[in-house]
Every structure is written in C-alpha cells, then in structure tokens.
Design a protein around this motif. Sequence first.
Motif, PDB file in Angstrom:
ATOM      1  N   TYR A  20      13.709  -7.244   6.090  1.00  0.00           N
ATOM      2  CA  TYR A  20      12.579  -8.136   5.896  1.00  0.00           C
ATOM      3  C   TYR A  20      12.302  -9.109   6.915  1.00  0.00           C
ATOM      4  O   TYR A  20      12.987  -9.551   7.720  1.00  0.00           O
ATOM      5  CB  TYR A  20      12.891  -8.920   4.486  1.00  0.00           C
ATOM      6  N   ILE A  67       7.449 -13.844   5.283  1.00  0.00           N
ATOM      7  CA  ILE A  67       6.488 -13.308   4.495  1.00  0.00           C
ATOM      8  C   ILE A  67       5.141 -13.345   5.162  1.00  0.00           C
ATOM      9  O   ILE A  67       4.223 -12.498   4.842  1.00  0.00           O
ATOM     10  CB  ILE A  67       6.516 -14.100   3.158  1.00  0.00           C
ATOM     11  N   LYS A  68       4.756 -14.362   6.043  1.00  0.00           N
ATOM     12  CA  LYS A  68       3.665 -14.716   6.698  1.00  0.00           C
ATOM     13  C   LYS A  68       3.091 -13.348   7.803  1.00  0.00           C
ATOM     14  O   LYS A  68       2.065 -13.132   7.985  1.00  0.00           O
ATOM     15  CB  LYS A  68       3.463 -16.041   7.231  1.00  0.00           C
ATOM     16  N   TYR A  69       4.249 -12.672   8.079  1.00  0.00           N
ATOM     17  CA  TYR A  69       4.102 -11.652   8.973  1.00  0.00           C
ATOM     18  C   TYR A  69       4.051 -10.414   8.462  1.00  0.00           C
ATOM     19  O   TYR A  69       3.771  -9.194   9.069  1.00  0.00           O
ATOM     20  CB  TYR A  69       5.391 -11.620  10.083  1.00  0.00           C
ATOM     21  N   LYS A  70       4.555 -10.264   7.133  1.00  0.00           N
ATOM     22  CA  LYS A  70       4.803  -9.072   6.444  1.00  0.00           C
ATOM     23  C   LYS A  70       3.581  -7.897   6.535  1.00  0.00           C
ATOM     24  O   LYS A  70       3.641  -6.860   6.799  1.00  0.00           O
ATOM     25  CB  LYS A  70       5.188  -9.144   5.282  1.00  0.00           C
ATOM     26  N   ASN A  71       2.369  -8.541   6.086  1.00  0.00           N
ATOM     27  CA  ASN A  71       1.306  -7.774   6.233  1.00  0.00           C
ATOM     28  C   ASN A  71       0.742  -7.165   7.540  1.00  0.00           C
ATOM     29  O   ASN A  71       0.271  -6.057   7.593  1.00  0.00           O
ATOM     30  CB  ASN A  71       0.091  -8.236   5.295  1.00  0.00           C
ATOM     31  N   LYS A  72       0.743  -8.109   8.626  1.00  0.00           N
ATOM     32  CA  LYS A  72       0.379  -7.885   9.773  1.00  0.00           C
ATOM     33  C   LYS A  72       1.231  -6.821  10.343  1.00  0.00           C
ATOM     34  O   LYS A  72       0.460  -6.074  11.009  1.00  0.00           O
ATOM     35  CB  LYS A  72       0.374  -9.395  10.577  1.00  0.00           C
ATOM     36  N   TRP A 116       3.100  -4.347   9.069  1.00  0.00           N
ATOM     37  CA  TRP A 116       3.080  -3.393   8.251  1.00  0.00           C
ATOM     38  C   TRP A 116       1.470  -2.634   8.903  1.00  0.00           C
ATOM     39  O   TRP A 116       1.525  -1.487   9.059  1.00  0.00           O
ATOM     40  CB  TRP A 116       2.877  -3.344   6.988  1.00  0.00           C
ATOM     41  N   LYS A 117       0.584  -3.235   8.986  1.00  0.00           N
ATOM     42  CA  LYS A 117      -0.761  -3.075   9.540  1.00  0.00           C
ATOM     43  C   LYS A 117      -0.389  -2.115  10.857  1.00  0.00           C
ATOM     44  O   LYS A 117      -1.274  -1.369  11.305  1.00  0.00           O
ATOM     45  CB  LYS A 117      -1.797  -3.902   9.350  1.00  0.00           C
ATOM     46  N   GLN A 118       0.200  -3.154  11.961  1.00  0.00           N
ATOM     47  CA  GLN A 118       0.295  -2.586  13.270  1.00  0.00           C
ATOM     48  C   GLN A 118       1.055  -1.322  13.170  1.00  0.00           C
ATOM     49  O   GLN A 118       0.851  -0.381  14.284  1.00  0.00           O
ATOM     50  CB  GLN A 118       0.840  -3.694  13.853  1.00  0.00           C
ATOM     51  N   ARG A 141       1.234   0.974  10.832  1.00  0.00           N
ATOM     52  CA  ARG A 141       0.693   2.375  10.223  1.00  0.00           C
ATOM     53  C   ARG A 141      -0.314   2.582  11.404  1.00  0.00           C
ATOM     54  O   ARG A 141      -0.725   3.901  11.637  1.00  0.00           O
ATOM     55  CB  ARG A 141      -0.085   1.631   9.068  1.00  0.00           C
TER      56      ARG A 141
END
Length: 751
Positions: free
Chosen positions: A622, A625-630, A632-634, A636
């Motif tokens: 892990y 949390i504040k970097y999780k979406n960012k 994952w986007k990079q 993908r």
Amino acid sequence: MKTTMEDNKETSQHVYEDEYVILTPDDELFLKEQGPIDRRKLCEVSADDLEEKLSALKRAFEELSEKIGEMLTDDALDADKLEMLEEKVKTTNAVGDFSALLDQINEKKKTLPEEDSSESEVSEAKQSDENETDDEPDEGSPAPEASETKTEEVDTATDEDTEEDVAEAEQDEEDQQEVADEEQSDDEASEENPIDYYREILDKAKDLAKQEDWSYVSVELDNLSHRWAEGPDTDTDEVKDLYKKFNDVVDAFEERKEQHYAELEKKKQENLETKKELLKEFEGIVSNETWTATRRVSQMKGQWNSVGPLPSGKGEGLDERFEELLDTFNDHKVDRLVQKRQKEEDNLMLKLAVLEKMENVAESMTHETENWDEIDEKFDDLTKQWKKIGRVPKEKSNEVWDRYKSAQDEYYDRKYKYDPDHQSKVDSFTHKKEKIIEEAENLLEEHDLATAARKINKLHRRWKKVGNLPQRAEDKLWSRFKSATDAFNEKKANNQEKIEEQEEEHYQQKLELIDKANEVKHTDDFEKGHSQMQSFMDRWKKIGPVPRGKSEEIWKKFKGAMDEFYDRRREHFKEVKEERKENLEKKREILEKLRELGKHDDPIKAVDIAKGLQEEFKNAGYVPIKYKNKMWKQYREACDVIYDRMRAAKSGDKFDQELAKADLDPDDRSKIQKLRKEYNKVKKEAKQLEKEVLQYKEKKTYFKPSSGGNSLLDEVQNKIDKVEQKLENKKGKMDSITEKMDQIREEAGDE
C-alpha cells in the motif's frame, strides 16, 4: 308575512331558502319580507359562494344589532335619532331578524317624553297631591277607595285622550309616586344615623359602577350625587372618608366609560382603515386589469360587508366607490368568460385534430411494421401536443377524454400485438409487478408482523422503480397491489399488541449483538475484527424494528462499540504510514521502467518485460491514501502505452499499423490514439444526426402547407434546422481533429 300562490310557485324554483333569504336560479339573493321591511335584493352570488356570503351578511347584522343596542341606552337619544336608526335598519345589507330591531326602536320611542309638557305635568301632579293631602273628607262620609279613584281617572282619560296618552299619564303618576317615596325615604333616612345614610349611597354606587350600561349608570350616579348633597349635614372624618370613596367610585367608572368609548372609536378607525386597504387593493386589481382574480374579489366582498361601523362623518363615498369598482370588474369578468369560452372551443378543434392523427397512427400498425422507433416518436409527439392544449368546453370534456383513452388503449394493444420488443418489455414489467403483488399478499401470512410492516414500505418503493405499463394494465395491477397492502395494514392495526411483543424480541436480539460488538472492539486482529463487525452490522439490519422509544438508544450503543474498534484500527494503520511511503518510492521507480518500455524498439518483447514489472508493482504494498488513485492512474497509462503498441503491431488496421511503424514519441502516439478515439466517437454522433434529419424530413411530409400557416409544421422545420446545425458542428469538429493528428505527425517529423 303573507304568502301568495305566486310566491309559492317561485319558492319551488329557488336554489336555496331559509327563514330570512332566498337564492334564485339567476344567482340573485333576496331578503324576505319582514313586517314593515319589504322584500329586497341583497346581492348576486353563486351557489358555490353562498355559504361564505351568508356568513358575512350575518356578521354584518350582528354588528348592526350591537350598534343599535349601544345607541338605545344613550339618554341623549331623541326622536330624530331614532328615526335615523329606523331608516338604517331598513336599508342595511345584512341577514337577520330586522323586525326585532324595529321593535326595540319602537319601544324606545314610547319612553320619550312629549315636548314642553313634562315639567307642567309634574307640577300639576304635585299640586294635585297637595290638594288631596289638605282636603280631608267630611266626617260621616267615607273616603273613596284608591282603586276606584284610579278607575275614574282612567275612564275619563279614555274618553278624552288616546290610549297612548293614558299610558303616559299612568307612567307620570308612577314616576311622581316614586319621587315622593324617595323623598320620604330621604326624610326618614335623615332622621336615622347619617353614617348609615351615606354608606348606603356608597354601596349603591359600587354596585352600579360594576355594570357596563354606561348611559344608565351615569344617570344613576348623578342622582346619587344629588342625594348625597341633600343628605344630613355632618362634618365628621368618617363621612369625609365615605365621600372620598364615593368620588373614587365615580371617577373609576368614568375612566372605564371613557376607555370603552375610546376603544369603540379605535375599532371604528380600524374598520375605516380596513375598508381603505380593501379599496386600495381592489383599485390595484382593476388598474392592473387582473380580471382573473375572481376568487379574491369574492373574498373582498365578504370582508367589505363584514366590516363594522365607521367613525361618524368619515368613510363617506367608500361604499359607492367599491360598488363602482365591482361593476367594472364584473363587466370585464363577463368579457373574459366569453374569451375563455372561445379559447375552449379552439382547444376542442385542436384536440380533435390531434386525436384523429393518433387514431391513424394506431390503425397503421400491423404485423409488417418495422419502424417502431419512428412510430413511437410520432405517437409520443402527438400525445405531448394533446396534453399541451388547454381546456375544452365542460360539456365536451368527458367525451374528448374517453376518445383519448380509447386511442391510447388501441395504440398499446396493437403495439403489444405486433412489436415483439415491446411485448417482451411489457411482459417483464408485468412479471416484476405481479411478483411484488405476490410478496404483498404473502405478507398477510407472515408471523413477524413488525418486520412485515417494514417490508410493505419497501414493496411500495420497488413498485415505483419498475417501469410503467399501458394504463389499463397498470390500473388493474395497481388495484390488486393496493388491495393487498390495504388488507395488511388492516391486519397490522388489529394486531398492535402482537407487533409490540415482536418488537421487544427484536430489541433483545439487538442487545445481544451489542454485547458481542463490545467483546470484539478490544481485539488486535484488525482484519478479523473488521470482518466480524461487518457481520454484526449485516445481522443488525436483518433484525426487525424495535420499539420506537428504544431505537435510538440501542443504535448509539451499537455504533459506539463499532466506532471504538475502528478508531483503534485507524490508529494502528498510522504506524504503517512510513512503510507506505517506502512503498510509494518503489512504485515510482517501477513506473519509470514501464515508461521506458513504452519506447522499446520491439513492442511485443516490451510486453514480456512489462509483465514482471507489473508483478513487482502489485507486490510493492500500500501507498499513502492520498497517492493511491494518482499512482494507479499513472501505472495504467504507462501499461496502456506498452500494450497499445503491441496491439497496433499485431493489428490489421492500416491506421494502427502506420501509427505503430511511425517514429513517434510515446506521448505523441498516445495523443494521436486519443484523438483517433474522439474522431470515431464524433463520427458516430454525426451519423446519428443524419438519421434524425431524415426522420424529421419524413415527418414533415405528413403536414399539408396552408396559406394561414401551420404551427406543427413550423415546429418540425425548426427541429430540422437545429439538427442540421448540430450536424455541421460535428463535421467541423471531425475536420479539426484530423488537422490536430496531422500536425502532431508533422511536428514529430521535423524533430
């Protein structure tokens, strides 16, 4: 009141009648004949507004009665004022027993003394009394009996005067006797204890001062003042104290009287302001030509008539101005009704024209029909047109509505018969609603009525979410569903004690869950604890309702245990914050490697290398949390570049192959691919718009042009123009996207 045969004939045709009024079929309200008051027209009012109008007129009569009662107690009232009162009674617009008011006025007239005769009559009466006292009867001759003397006098008066004069003479004699008795009483009292004499006057003053017959009490208090002045001479402190109390009583009464008349005057002033405000509002309605304010004007008429008396000499001309505005409003009201009728006739013609087209659409549907979307759109459009058209004449309303329902039923019957997709959709909705009905009917057999009561509400919400059926089918199923829910609600009402017992059982079950949650909240195995807490929450939701007064209390306890656990859990995860920062750095390094693979000379080999890096990325753990979406986007995006290049290399599409072979930067290749997707999307939208244009142009052929114009035809043409404009915009956007892709290629080649 006399009643003729013609009156009886007329009465039989009245819309309404009671002991005071009648309402004719022409909406004319008449006051019935009452003794000296002739039958007269009060106003015009419809049967629907009659109750409100009668209430206002009766309130006006109550105000008049109160005013008459106050004026009749005024000692300053003379014959002229009584005549004015009598005239007001005969002319006031109100509903009530006017005969009774006139009787009160006539009785008051009888009590008024004749002009210039009262003093001489009293003087003569006193002289007569003195003569009778001085002239003693002769010895041996019996004195005449008082009754005989009185009879002689009455007989003489009957011969010479009218009956009214006799009555006045008798009244004068009684008044003289009363004065003599009072004088004798005063003389006797003066011989008694003076303190008792003055105390008696004070007691009478106190009793009088409690009354609210202002004129009568004022006169009587004045008489008592005279008696006090004529009392025995004494100058003791006790008499002075009594005199002060007497004056205090008189002053207090006068203050109350002044306050009463001040309040009465204030009320009259308020009535004047009320009428002025109503008049101002009415003038605003007329000046703004708000001829549709029929209901408000009717209310204002009732308010106007119910307003009480006004200050003397003020408010003159207000009634005339109100009636003038009322006449103006009623004149325009008639014009508006005529226009409304004409509009309804026009609406009728429009609705009949639309109905004919709806019927034609329904008749055109057969087993060979294929363009169901066009037919649906056409019928929906006609339905919207029909609904937008306003009201039709009342006598035609039911007929037009029945024809509309028939057209709807025919359309959906034929659509169900010939359109397989629609048939499948209707069958699906029908099946869902029948299932809901069955569940509602089965609730009647439920043992747990408390839980069943909650389910019945959920069934209503599910019913609303299912799509609507053709109206006839919808009505039939709704009738069944409503019968089932009504039956359950009746059973629920008859079994309240049982429901309370079941709610108590649910309460105990939830208390057990609270105990279990309190045990788990201390665990350090946060994953297992989380799973258990979620299980408790699921069970909590499945348990039925508890007594209303205990629901909030136990929920706070249960939620408190869960909150304590999850607060500890969050504290635990704070400790792994540093570890997640390290994981973030690992994933960033992997991302850089994946981006480099996006530029690899062999796209297929790059995929094989990327698979290992993807596995490392997933196992890195892990991140904050504040970097999780960012992150994952990079991740993908980097993977998409690798796999898009691989697919392009293997694709047979000429564009994709050229793009794969082109010496382009991965970012440029990604931009072109995104523009290509956008181009295909806009192209698809443009094709749909071209199809819409053709549909509208075909619809346009259904209308025949006329010299007077056709609003429906104009509306279709407007739609065509709007869709064609959208189509031009889409084509322009496609050209713009193409230019952007070419520009990216050119710039990459220049480099």
